[in-house]
Structure formats: C-alpha cells, structure tokens
Motif scaffolding. Structure first.
Motif, PDB file in Angstrom:
ATOM      1  N   ASP A 189     -19.029  56.656  -7.484  1.00 14.25           N
ATOM      2  CA  ASP A 189     -17.935  57.031  -6.650  1.00 14.25           C
ATOM      3  C   ASP A 189     -16.737  55.796  -7.279  1.00 14.25           C
ATOM      4  O   ASP A 189     -16.205  55.066  -6.330  1.00 14.25           O
ATOM      5  N   PRO A 190     -16.194  55.995  -8.398  1.00 13.84           N
ATOM      6  CA  PRO A 190     -15.204  54.823  -8.717  1.00 13.84           C
ATOM      7  C   PRO A 190     -13.933  55.542  -8.234  1.00 13.84           C
ATOM      8  O   PRO A 190     -13.649  56.481  -7.962  1.00 13.84           O
ATOM      9  N   GLN A 191     -13.035  54.365  -8.015  1.00 17.10           N
ATOM     10  CA  GLN A 191     -11.674  54.753  -7.546  1.00 17.10           C
ATOM     11  C   GLN A 191     -10.812  53.723  -8.311  1.00 17.10           C
ATOM     12  O   GLN A 191     -11.364  52.750  -9.035  1.00 17.10           O
ATOM     13  N   PRO A 192      -9.567  53.917  -8.280  1.00 13.66           N
ATOM     14  CA  PRO A 192      -8.656  53.267  -9.226  1.00 13.66           C
ATOM     15  C   PRO A 192      -8.564  51.820  -8.765  1.00 13.66           C
ATOM     16  O   PRO A 192      -8.283  50.947  -9.454  1.00 13.66           O
ATOM     17  N   THR A 193      -9.063  51.398  -7.580  1.00 12.97           N
ATOM     18  CA  THR A 193      -9.160  50.046  -7.140  1.00 12.97           C
ATOM     19  C   THR A 193     -10.642  49.401  -7.346  1.00 12.97           C
ATOM     20  O   THR A 193     -10.777  48.492  -6.811  1.00 12.97           O
ATOM     21  N   SER A 194     -11.366  50.102  -7.963  1.00 16.07           N
ATOM     22  CA  SER A 194     -12.569  49.611  -7.959  1.00 16.07           C
ATOM     23  C   SER A 194     -12.898  48.472  -8.888  1.00 16.07           C
ATOM     24  O   SER A 194     -12.251  48.401 -10.158  1.00 16.07           O
ATOM     25  N   ARG A 195     -13.698  47.505  -8.689  1.00 19.38           N
ATOM     26  CA  ARG A 195     -13.783  46.341  -9.595  1.00 19.38           C
ATOM     27  C   ARG A 195     -15.293  45.891  -9.445  1.00 19.38           C
ATOM     28  O   ARG A 195     -15.927  46.224  -8.434  1.00 19.38           O
ATOM     29  N   LEU A 196     -15.627  45.223 -10.322  1.00 16.99           N
ATOM     30  CA  LEU A 196     -17.010  44.575 -10.354  1.00 16.99           C
ATOM     31  C   LEU A 196     -16.632  43.129  -9.635  1.00 16.99           C
ATOM     32  O   LEU A 196     -16.246  42.505 -10.484  1.00 16.99           O
ATOM     33  N   CYS A 197     -17.386  42.506  -8.593  1.00 17.70           N
ATOM     34  CA  CYS A 197     -16.702  41.394  -8.021  1.00 17.70           C
ATOM     35  C   CYS A 197     -17.346  40.230  -8.455  1.00 17.70           C
ATOM     36  O   CYS A 197     -17.017  39.056  -8.494  1.00 17.70           O
ATOM     37  N   CYS A 198     -18.343  40.407  -9.616  1.00 18.43           N
ATOM     38  CA  CYS A 198     -18.939  39.162 -10.223  1.00 18.43           C
ATOM     39  C   CYS A 198     -17.827  38.712 -11.350  1.00 18.43           C
ATOM     40  O   CYS A 198     -18.192  37.814 -11.981  1.00 18.43           O
ATOM     41  N   GLN A 199     -16.818  39.754 -11.587  1.00 17.50           N
ATOM     42  CA  GLN A 199     -15.897  39.481 -12.632  1.00 17.50           C
ATOM     43  C   GLN A 199     -14.634  38.814 -11.891  1.00 17.50           C
ATOM     44  O   GLN A 199     -13.647  38.987 -12.663  1.00 17.50           O
ATOM     45  N   ILE A 200     -14.590  38.737 -10.568  1.00 19.80           N
ATOM     46  CA  ILE A 200     -13.250  38.253 -10.064  1.00 19.80           C
ATOM     47  C   ILE A 200     -13.769  36.984  -9.498  1.00 19.80           C
ATOM     48  O   ILE A 200     -14.518  36.684  -8.892  1.00 19.80           O
ATOM     49  N   PHE A 201     -12.985  36.026  -9.991  1.00 19.32           N
ATOM     50  CA  PHE A 201     -13.352  34.557  -9.880  1.00 19.32           C
ATOM     51  C   PHE A 201     -12.238  33.909  -8.851  1.00 19.32           C
ATOM     52  O   PHE A 201     -10.948  34.141  -9.069  1.00 19.32           O
ATOM     53  N   MET A 202     -12.625  33.298  -8.154  1.00 21.03           N
ATOM     54  CA  MET A 202     -11.595  32.640  -6.916  1.00 21.03           C
ATOM     55  C   MET A 202     -10.762  31.677  -7.331  1.00 21.03           C
ATOM     56  O   MET A 202     -11.025  30.790  -8.417  1.00 21.03           O
ATOM     57  N   SER A 203      -9.473  31.600  -6.975  1.00 20.47           N
ATOM     58  CA  SER A 203      -8.453  30.665  -7.107  1.00 20.47           C
ATOM     59  C   SER A 203      -7.535  30.577  -5.754  1.00 20.47           C
ATOM     60  O   SER A 203      -7.823  31.641  -5.224  1.00 20.47           O
ATOM     61  N   ASP A 204      -6.669  29.771  -5.930  1.00 15.82           N
ATOM     62  CA  ASP A 204      -5.649  29.564  -5.072  1.00 15.82           C
ATOM     63  C   ASP A 204      -5.031  30.846  -4.858  1.00 15.82           C
ATOM     64  O   ASP A 204      -4.721  31.127  -3.702  1.00 15.82           O
ATOM     65  N   GLU A 205      -4.497  31.218  -5.804  1.00 14.43           N
ATOM     66  CA  GLU A 205      -3.775  32.579  -5.823  1.00 14.43           C
ATOM     67  C   GLU A 205      -4.457  33.649  -5.202  1.00 14.43           C
ATOM     68  O   GLU A 205      -3.848  34.693  -4.651  1.00 14.43           O
ATOM     69  N   LEU A 206      -5.705  33.870  -5.051  1.00 15.44           N
ATOM     70  CA  LEU A 206      -6.516  34.840  -4.475  1.00 15.44           C
ATOM     71  C   LEU A 206      -6.899  34.499  -3.192  1.00 15.44           C
ATOM     72  O   LEU A 206      -7.743  35.391  -2.328  1.00 15.44           O
ATOM     73  N   ASP A 207      -6.322  33.396  -2.575  1.00 13.60           N
ATOM     74  CA  ASP A 207      -6.636  33.056  -1.107  1.00 13.60           C
ATOM     75  C   ASP A 207      -6.360  34.288  -0.079  1.00 13.60           C
ATOM     76  O   ASP A 207      -5.070  34.645  -0.032  1.00 13.60           O
ATOM     77  N   GLY A 208      -7.314  34.781   0.391  1.00 10.00           N
ATOM     78  CA  GLY A 208      -7.043  35.859   1.648  1.00 10.00           C
ATOM     79  C   GLY A 208      -7.394  37.203   0.940  1.00 10.00           C
ATOM     80  O   GLY A 208      -7.176  38.309   1.653  1.00 10.00           O
ATOM     81  N   ILE A 209      -7.867  37.437  -0.627  1.00 14.24           N
ATOM     82  CA  ILE A 209      -8.241  38.596  -0.937  1.00 14.24           C
ATOM     83  C   ILE A 209      -9.142  39.374  -0.202  1.00 14.24           C
ATOM     84  O   ILE A 209     -10.230  38.901   0.274  1.00 14.24           O
ATOM     85  N   THR A 210      -8.814  40.680  -0.049  1.00 14.97           N
ATOM     86  CA  THR A 210      -9.477  41.599   0.728  1.00 14.97           C
ATOM     87  C   THR A 210     -10.364  42.827  -0.224  1.00 14.97           C
ATOM     88  O   THR A 210      -9.480  43.210  -0.881  1.00 14.97           O
ATOM     89  N   VAL A 211     -11.637  42.929  -0.059  1.00 14.27           N
ATOM     90  CA  VAL A 211     -12.240  43.975  -0.834  1.00 14.27           C
ATOM     91  C   VAL A 211     -13.098  44.874   0.267  1.00 14.27           C
ATOM     92  O   VAL A 211     -13.466  44.075   0.866  1.00 14.27           O
ATOM     93  N   ARG A 212     -13.041  46.034   0.131  1.00  8.75           N
ATOM     94  CA  ARG A 212     -14.094  46.851   0.825  1.00  8.75           C
ATOM     95  C   ARG A 212     -15.315  47.219  -0.007  1.00  8.75           C
ATOM     96  O   ARG A 212     -15.379  47.350  -1.136  1.00  8.75           O
ATOM     97  N   LEU A 213     -16.386  47.263   0.739  1.00  7.92           N
ATOM     98  CA  LEU A 213     -17.797  47.474   0.186  1.00  7.92           C
ATOM     99  C   LEU A 213     -18.158  48.721   0.132  1.00  7.92           C
ATOM    100  O   LEU A 213     -17.901  49.454   1.203  1.00  7.92           O
ATOM    101  N   PRO A 214     -18.688  49.219  -0.964  1.00  6.71           N
ATOM    102  CA  PRO A 214     -19.465  50.740  -0.842  1.00  6.71           C
ATOM    103  C   PRO A 214     -20.418  50.773  -0.011  1.00  6.71           C
ATOM    104  O   PRO A 214     -21.151  49.984   0.276  1.00  6.71           O
ATOM    105  N   GLU A 215     -20.659  51.990   0.617  1.00  5.31           N
ATOM    106  CA  GLU A 215     -21.770  52.342   1.445  1.00  5.31           C
ATOM    107  C   GLU A 215     -23.120  51.796   0.650  1.00  5.31           C
ATOM    108  O   GLU A 215     -24.022  51.503   1.263  1.00  5.31           O
ATOM    109  N   SER A 216     -22.938  52.308  -0.569  1.00  7.77           N
ATOM    110  CA  SER A 216     -24.276  51.924  -1.398  1.00  7.77           C
ATOM    111  C   SER A 216     -23.815  51.654  -2.862  1.00  7.77           C
ATOM    112  O   SER A 216     -22.920  52.188  -3.420  1.00  7.77           O
ATOM    113  N   GLN A 217     -24.812  50.999  -3.454  1.00 13.13           N
ATOM    114  CA  GLN A 217     -24.228  50.305  -4.857  1.00 13.13           C
ATOM    115  C   GLN A 217     -25.130  51.528  -5.852  1.00 13.13           C
ATOM    116  O   GLN A 217     -25.072  51.405  -6.962  1.00 13.13           O
ATOM    117  N   PHE A 218     -25.795  52.821  -5.314  1.00  7.18           N
ATOM    118  CA  PHE A 218     -26.445  53.353  -6.181  1.00  7.18           C
ATOM    119  C   PHE A 218     -25.867  54.932  -5.815  1.00  7.18           C
ATOM    120  O   PHE A 218     -25.693  55.254  -4.650  1.00  7.18           O
TER     121      PHE A 218
END
Ligand code: FES
Length: 106
Positions: free
Chosen positions: A77-106
């Motif tokens: 169920d890909p969406q335009p806002t889909s990302r793999l969160c192992c590829q997003i690395f925390m930084s001060d700039e991302l403080d407060g980033i909000t991500v929604r979780l899919p119901e299932s990964q499969f």
C-alpha cells in the motif's frame, strides 16, 4: 534530545527521544513501537519498516535513494508519503517529525 512521534493505525501516539544519527527504525525497535519490524537490520532490503511521513515533514525527511525507491515500489500500500524509516536518520532538524504506521508490514 530530538523526538519522533509515531502514530499507529489506531491513532495511538508514541513519542520517542532519539539520538542524532540513529535511524527511526532502530529507535522504534528500541522503544517497543509496534508495527515496525526491521527484519533486515536497516540494510534497505526488507521493507518491513514502512511508515507514512506526515506531509509537512516530507521535505525535511529528504529524498529516498534509488534502492529505497525500488523497495517502496514493492509495498502493498504505497503512498506518496511512504518511506522506509531505516533510511531516515535523526537530526536536530527532524525534531518532532511525525510518522504514521501502517496496519501491517505485509
Ligand atoms: Fe529492512 Fe528498513 S529495516 S528495509
């Protein structure tokens, strides 16, 4: 420490402090956030760390790599806002980033 807000499909919020440089996948696993599996350990090879980045954070989250884009294309169920969160690395700039979780990964 910067924070990530994970919101599951039932609208439960998990606010997690994450050290700079740590991936959002690892932070989710370390803090028992549900729905994130991270089966490949962050190698961008399993797509079990799928999240929907809040649209207001898409630009700061950056562009997915070619490899990540290929993995995203295979999601159920890909969406335009889909990302793999192992590829997003925390930084001060991302403080407060909000991500929604899919119901299932499969
Ligand atoms: Fe496998 Fe992110 S943990 S692709």
């Amino acid at each position: 420490m910067p924070k990530v807000v994970y919101i599951d499909h039932q609208d439960n919020e998990y606010v997690v402090e994450v050290e700079n440089g740590e991936s959002l996948m690892q932070a989710a696993l370390d803090n028992d956030v549900p729905s994130i599996l991270g089966d490949c350990g962050g190698a961008c090879a399993c797509a079990t760390c799928h999240v929907y980045v809040d649209p207001s954070w898409m630009e700061k989250a950056g562009e997915p790599s070619e490899t990540e884009t290929e993995m995203l294309d295979g999601l159920i169920d890909p969406q335009p806002t889909s990302r793999l969160c192992c590829q997003i690395f925390m930084s001060d700039e991302l403080d407060g980033i909000t991500v929604r979780l899919p119901e299932s990964q499969f």
